[in-house]
Write a protein that holds these residues in place. Structure first.
Motif, PDB file in Angstrom:
ATOM      1  N   LEU A 131       0.785  -1.199  -0.025  1.00  0.00           N
ATOM      2  CA  LEU A 131      -0.006  -0.135   0.180  1.00  0.00           C
ATOM      3  C   LEU A 131       0.945   1.356   0.075  1.00  0.00           C
ATOM      4  N   GLY A 132       2.215   1.078   0.210  1.00  0.00           N
ATOM      5  CA  GLY A 132       2.941   2.373  -0.070  1.00  0.00           C
ATOM      6  C   GLY A 132       3.323   2.756   1.251  1.00  0.00           C
ATOM      7  N   VAL A 133       4.375   3.807   1.287  1.00  0.00           N
ATOM      8  CA  VAL A 133       4.503   4.521   2.785  1.00  0.00           C
ATOM      9  C   VAL A 133       3.217   5.568   2.936  1.00  0.00           C
ATOM     10  N   HIS A 134       2.786   5.150   4.296  1.00  0.00           N
ATOM     11  CA  HIS A 134       1.886   5.805   4.932  1.00  0.00           C
ATOM     12  C   HIS A 134       2.038   6.505   6.296  1.00  0.00           C
ATOM     13  N   TYR A 135       1.150   7.168   6.745  1.00  0.00           N
ATOM     14  CA  TYR A 135       1.047   7.776   8.274  1.00  0.00           C
ATOM     15  C   TYR A 135       0.147   6.769   8.882  1.00  0.00           C
ATOM     16  N   THR A 136       0.404   6.415   9.980  1.00  0.00           N
ATOM     17  CA  THR A 136      -0.335   5.436  10.692  1.00  0.00           C
ATOM     18  C   THR A 136      -0.402   6.355  12.427  1.00  0.00           C
ATOM     19  N   VAL A 137      -1.714   6.327  12.838  1.00  0.00           N
ATOM     20  CA  VAL A 137      -1.758   6.994  14.040  1.00  0.00           C
ATOM     21  C   VAL A 137      -2.198   5.730  15.081  1.00  0.00           C
ATOM     22  N   THR A 138      -1.265   5.337  16.010  1.00  0.00           N
ATOM     23  CA  THR A 138      -1.418   4.289  16.686  1.00  0.00           C
ATOM     24  C   THR A 138      -2.589   4.440  17.828  1.00  0.00           C
ATOM     25  N   VAL A 139      -2.695   3.362  18.776  1.00  0.00           N
ATOM     26  CA  VAL A 139      -3.745   3.593  19.727  1.00  0.00           C
ATOM     27  C   VAL A 139      -3.366   4.447  20.656  1.00  0.00           C
ATOM     28  N   ALA A 142       8.731 -10.020 -12.961  1.00  0.00           N
ATOM     29  CA  ALA A 142       7.266 -10.525 -13.022  1.00  0.00           C
ATOM     30  C   ALA A 142       6.856  -9.385 -12.003  1.00  0.00           C
ATOM     31  N   PHE A 143       5.553  -8.843 -12.312  1.00  0.00           N
ATOM     32  CA  PHE A 143       4.909  -7.852 -11.633  1.00  0.00           C
ATOM     33  C   PHE A 143       5.573  -6.594 -11.379  1.00  0.00           C
ATOM     34  N   GLY A 144       6.462  -6.466 -11.973  1.00  0.00           N
ATOM     35  CA  GLY A 144       7.334  -5.206 -11.762  1.00  0.00           C
ATOM     36  C   GLY A 144       8.372  -5.317 -10.548  1.00  0.00           C
ATOM     37  N   PHE A 145       8.513  -6.639 -10.233  1.00  0.00           N
ATOM     38  CA  PHE A 145       9.649  -6.857  -9.252  1.00  0.00           C
ATOM     39  C   PHE A 145      10.733  -6.108  -9.141  1.00  0.00           C
ATOM     40  N   ARG A 146      11.423  -5.897 -10.177  1.00  0.00           N
ATOM     41  CA  ARG A 146      12.493  -5.344 -10.269  1.00  0.00           C
ATOM     42  C   ARG A 146      12.602  -3.777  -9.916  1.00  0.00           C
ATOM     43  N   ASN A 147      11.814  -3.418 -10.520  1.00  0.00           N
ATOM     44  CA  ASN A 147      11.208  -1.929  -9.842  1.00  0.00           C
ATOM     45  C   ASN A 147      11.100  -1.699  -8.471  1.00  0.00           C
ATOM     46  N   LEU A 148      10.282  -2.682  -7.988  1.00  0.00           N
ATOM     47  CA  LEU A 148       9.809  -2.600  -6.731  1.00  0.00           C
ATOM     48  C   LEU A 148      11.052  -2.892  -5.682  1.00  0.00           C
ATOM     49  N   ALA A 149      11.991  -3.812  -6.183  1.00  0.00           N
ATOM     50  CA  ALA A 149      13.206  -4.106  -5.370  1.00  0.00           C
ATOM     51  C   ALA A 149      13.976  -2.966  -5.288  1.00  0.00           C
ATOM     52  N   TYR A 150      14.127  -2.133  -6.439  1.00  0.00           N
ATOM     53  CA  TYR A 150      15.096  -0.873  -6.553  1.00  0.00           C
ATOM     54  C   TYR A 150      14.501   0.200  -5.414  1.00  0.00           C
ATOM     55  N   GLU A 151      13.061   0.342  -5.722  1.00  0.00           N
ATOM     56  CA  GLU A 151      12.364   1.367  -4.886  1.00  0.00           C
ATOM     57  C   GLU A 151      12.385   0.940  -3.535  1.00  0.00           C
ATOM     58  N   GLU A 152      12.119  -0.170  -2.838  1.00  0.00           N
ATOM     59  CA  GLU A 152      12.304  -0.247  -1.598  1.00  0.00           C
ATOM     60  C   GLU A 152      13.744  -0.490  -1.047  1.00  0.00           C
ATOM     61  N   ILE A 153      14.734  -1.020  -1.733  1.00  0.00           N
ATOM     62  CA  ILE A 153      16.046  -0.612  -1.116  1.00  0.00           C
ATOM     63  C   ILE A 153      16.344   0.829  -1.072  1.00  0.00           C
TER      64      ILE A 153
END
Length: 397
Positions: free
Chosen positions: A249-257, A302-313
């Protein structure tokens, strides 16, 4: 001889035990867990968000269970005085290209019977003056946050009261036959039905029983970064428009309990199943197996894994990670993001034939064994209705 043996004391295992006990209070149920208590892995390291159910296509199991699960878990927390923060949620667009994705989420929400509202930037500004969007935003009033470990420990206590047996520090070792397993402490346990809800190791256990032939789990590491200053510039969960082709779901803001603000998570490909920190829990055979499939995914993209891996690293570089979150708010002190949370590992199922990540829940089994192979986010939210479905469709039939 037990009536039901459940492997794994995460939220799915506990929810199935709860459902079975409510239906069959006289049946003997045992839960085995390789760790010393509940929630050591995915369930206990969960973000704590109760998802409303608008991300998922109408024909999916996730769509079926997330809406009802969110409302049921909310009521469960309220009825049992467990922590809950009804902080709601907005999904915001960054530019014109993301408006179609925002509208698709709205359509899915309406189709799934989820309470959602597409609002313009003026109304968003009235509701949350510090949140930034392009023209429109999606508002979800039923999204909330809970304390996963608090719920897991409460469920354990309640199940013990009902006579359900727990054996901690004693996980699954191997299948012998005739529904008898050998545990890690070399004890034999027999049951009329075995339910495998072992999370990161569910596929391996399933293969011992002849299932998960075309699947393997690929681990992804998720880490959040906490905001530690005393001001509260964010009061609701804020999400970007996701890439609907993958389950993240991408980087997001979570407000915890407790109203702590955190940003994340990452979805970094991990190299073994419990690859939380450094070389802790390193297993060579797991490393080789995971690397084999990750290299395949990287080469084929597959499913853009290479791009995902670069982005996440790239998210290991803290300024880049923080800047992704800064796009969604007008004012926040980026110096306040300075404490990393405990990492979690997503037990993501891969189809080894098509090299696709399975986005929906996956269950296999027969009249003796049931295997929960893909119970990833929003499994915590969906756990109670999902457990009832597993019992009705697999355990009772």
């Amino acid at each position: 001889m037990y009536d039901y043996l459940i492997i794994g004391a995460g939220i799915i295992g506990l929810a199935i035990a709860k459902t079975l006990n409510e239906k069959y209070p006289d049946k003997k149920i045992i839960i085995i867990e390789k760790e010393k208590d509940v929630g050591y892995h995915s369930s206990g390291r969960n973000s704590g968000v109760l998802h409303a159910g608008f991300y998922y296509t109408a024909n999916s199991l996730k769509a079926k269970f997330t809406r009802d699960g969110c409302l049921e878990m909310t009521k469960f927390c309220e009825d049992n005085n467990l922590s809950i923060n009804k902080c709601k949620k907005v999904v915001v667009a960054n530019d014109e290209s993301e408006l179609s994705g925002l509208e698709e989420l709205y359509r899915r929400g309406i189709t799934n019977g989820v309470e959602v509202e597409l609002i313009d930037d003026e109304k968003l500004n009235e509701m949350y003056p510090n949140v930034k969007t392009y023209k429109k935003a999606l508002f979800s009033p039923n999204t909330a946050t809970i304390n996963p470990l608090e719920i897991l420990k409460f469920l354990k206590k309640e199940l013990i009261k009902k006579g359900i047996e727990f054996r901690f520090d004693e996980g699954y070792n191997t299948n012998i036959n005739n529904n008898t397993i050998l545990t890690s402490k070399k004890n034999k346990i027999s049951a009329k039905k075995i339910i495998n809800s072992a999370g990161l190791y569910a596929d391996k256990i399933a293969r011992d029983f002849g299932y998960s032939k075309n699947y393997t789990i690929i681990p992804f590491k998720g880490i959040y970064l906490k905001y530690t200053k005393n001001d509260k510039p964010v009061t609701t969960n804020i999400y970007p428009v996701p890439n609907l082709k993958n389950p993240f779901l991408g980087v997001h803001y979570t407000v915890t309990v407790d109203n702590t603000i955190k940003i994340g998570p990452t979805a970094i490909p991990a190299f073994w199943r419990e690859n939380y920190k450094g070389f802790e829990n390193f297993k060579l055979n797991e490393f080789l197996e995971v690397i084999k499939y990750e290299l395949k995914l990287f080469i084929t993209n597959a499913f853009g894994f290479r791009n995902l891996a670069y982005e996440e690293i790239r998210k290991y570089y803290k300024p880049y990670f923080i800047n992704l979150a800064l796009k969604m708010v007008k004012n926040i002190d980026k110096e306040g993001f300075n404490e990393w949370s405990k990492p979690g590992i997503r037990a993501q199922l891969l189809d080894t034939n098509t090299l696709e990540l399975l986005q929906d829940f996956v269950v296999e089994g027969d009249d003796k064994t049931i295997h929960i192979l893909n119970a990833v986010s929003p499994a915590f939210t969906s756990s109670f209705p999902f457990a009832r479905w597993v019992v009705e469709e697999y355990i009772e039939k």
